[in-house]
Structures are given as C-alpha cells and as structure tokens.
Design a protein around this motif. Sequence first.
Motif, PDB file in Angstrom:
ATOM      1  N   SER A 125       0.846  -1.153  -0.113  1.00 22.97           N
ATOM      2  CA  SER A 125      -0.035  -0.085  -0.045  1.00 22.97           C
ATOM      3  C   SER A 125       0.924   1.239   0.064  1.00 22.97           C
ATOM      4  O   SER A 125       1.903   1.447   0.825  1.00 22.97           O
ATOM      5  CB  SER A 125      -1.026   0.024   1.302  1.00 22.97           C
ATOM      6  N   VAL A 126       0.740   2.259  -0.911  1.00 26.77           N
ATOM      7  CA  VAL A 126       1.358   3.415  -1.158  1.00 26.77           C
ATOM      8  C   VAL A 126       1.337   4.294   0.137  1.00 26.77           C
ATOM      9  O   VAL A 126       2.381   4.682   0.538  1.00 26.77           O
ATOM     10  CB  VAL A 126       0.964   4.043  -2.509  1.00 26.77           C
ATOM     11  N   VAL A 127       0.439   4.685   0.687  1.00 17.50           N
ATOM     12  CA  VAL A 127       0.227   5.623   1.857  1.00 17.50           C
ATOM     13  C   VAL A 127       1.076   5.078   2.882  1.00 17.50           C
ATOM     14  O   VAL A 127       1.759   5.837   3.470  1.00 17.50           O
ATOM     15  CB  VAL A 127      -1.138   5.946   2.017  1.00 17.50           C
ATOM     16  N   PRO A 128       0.815   3.978   3.417  1.00 23.34           N
ATOM     17  CA  PRO A 128       1.586   3.323   4.478  1.00 23.34           C
ATOM     18  C   PRO A 128       3.043   3.364   4.398  1.00 23.34           C
ATOM     19  O   PRO A 128       3.859   3.608   5.343  1.00 23.34           O
ATOM     20  CB  PRO A 128       1.026   1.975   4.808  1.00 23.34           C
ATOM     21  N   ILE A 130       4.833   5.153   2.274  1.00 24.90           N
ATOM     22  CA  ILE A 130       5.346   6.397   2.358  1.00 24.90           C
ATOM     23  C   ILE A 130       5.442   7.017   3.869  1.00 24.90           C
ATOM     24  O   ILE A 130       6.563   7.524   4.167  1.00 24.90           O
ATOM     25  CB  ILE A 130       4.731   7.396   1.326  1.00 24.90           C
ATOM     26  N   PHE A 131       4.428   6.852   4.532  1.00 24.86           N
ATOM     27  CA  PHE A 131       4.342   7.553   5.968  1.00 24.86           C
ATOM     28  C   PHE A 131       5.160   6.489   6.929  1.00 24.86           C
ATOM     29  O   PHE A 131       5.545   6.996   7.975  1.00 24.86           O
ATOM     30  CB  PHE A 131       3.024   7.952   6.374  1.00 24.86           C
TER      31      PHE A 131
END
Length: 165
Positions: A125-128, A130-131
């Motif tokens: 998953s991109v958002v997790p 990145i963050f």
Amino acid sequence: MRSLIFLLLVLGALIIQSTALNFISIFGVIPDLVLVLAILNGFLRGTKEGAFLGFVAGILQDLVGGGYFGVNAITKMAAGYLAGLGEGRLYRENRLIAAGLTWFCTFLSELVYYLLLYMVNVHVSVVPAIFQIILPVSLYNAVAVLIIYGLYYRSDRSGMLSKGE
C-alpha cells in the motif's frame, strides 16, 4: 587502496546496519548506512563514483539480505548517481546541504525500491509505505549524515578516502 577502504566501509555498514542499529530503531525503522555511503560518495566524488559505489554496495546488500536480487543494487546506484549531480553545484562544506541531499536521494531511492517491488508483483500500500517507511528512513538517514558528515568530508579531502591515498 581507496577502493579497499570503501569496500571495508560498506561491509562495516552492512554489519552495523544488520546488528547494532536494531537497538536504536524507531518504530521499526533504522537508517540505511549503505545508502548513506553511496549518497555521500556521489556528492563528494561525482556521478560515476556515486553510481559505482552504490551498485557495488547494493549488490553486497542483496547478497547478504536475500529478497529480490538486484533491487538494492539498482536503487543505490540511482541514489549515488543522483547525489553525484550535486557535486560541483552544491556547497559541499555545509552539512545541512549534505543532509538535505541525503533526505531527497533517500526518498527517491525508496520510491524506486517500492516501484520495483510492484513490478515483480509485490504489492505494498502506497500511503503506509510512504508514511511508515519512506519518510522515516529519509529523515533518519538525513540525521545520520548530520552526525557523520564532518568526519567523512575531512577523510575524503585529506584522510584515508582522499585521492592521494
């Protein structure tokens, strides 16, 4: 002689990264010292040397780390090359510039890493990503450079890593 010293630095960074740094992890994230070496080498020596050390260091990391062979080599080579673009354009004596460049190169290197994983059907998953991984590793690497840059810079200019050795 300098090539042997770089190889020893990379091997030392791999050992420290896989052992001692686990004790100072923050939310499971540790700095990528091998990537930091590739970036600093590129920044101080140019695109060719940055890419070469990044590639060699990445291959060594792929050999000891397992996973998809070549992914670390490609991403670290790209980061070393990208950092090398700053050589001659950015003020090398300033550790804040080195830290900012390290943050930027780490961020892009990690993005490329996840893009390559996606291309081999490892979906993250991109958002997790990145963050929880990319931004913290980028910040951690930048802080590591703030700490070690003075010593590395002096060694590159007149110490064991200088061209005269």
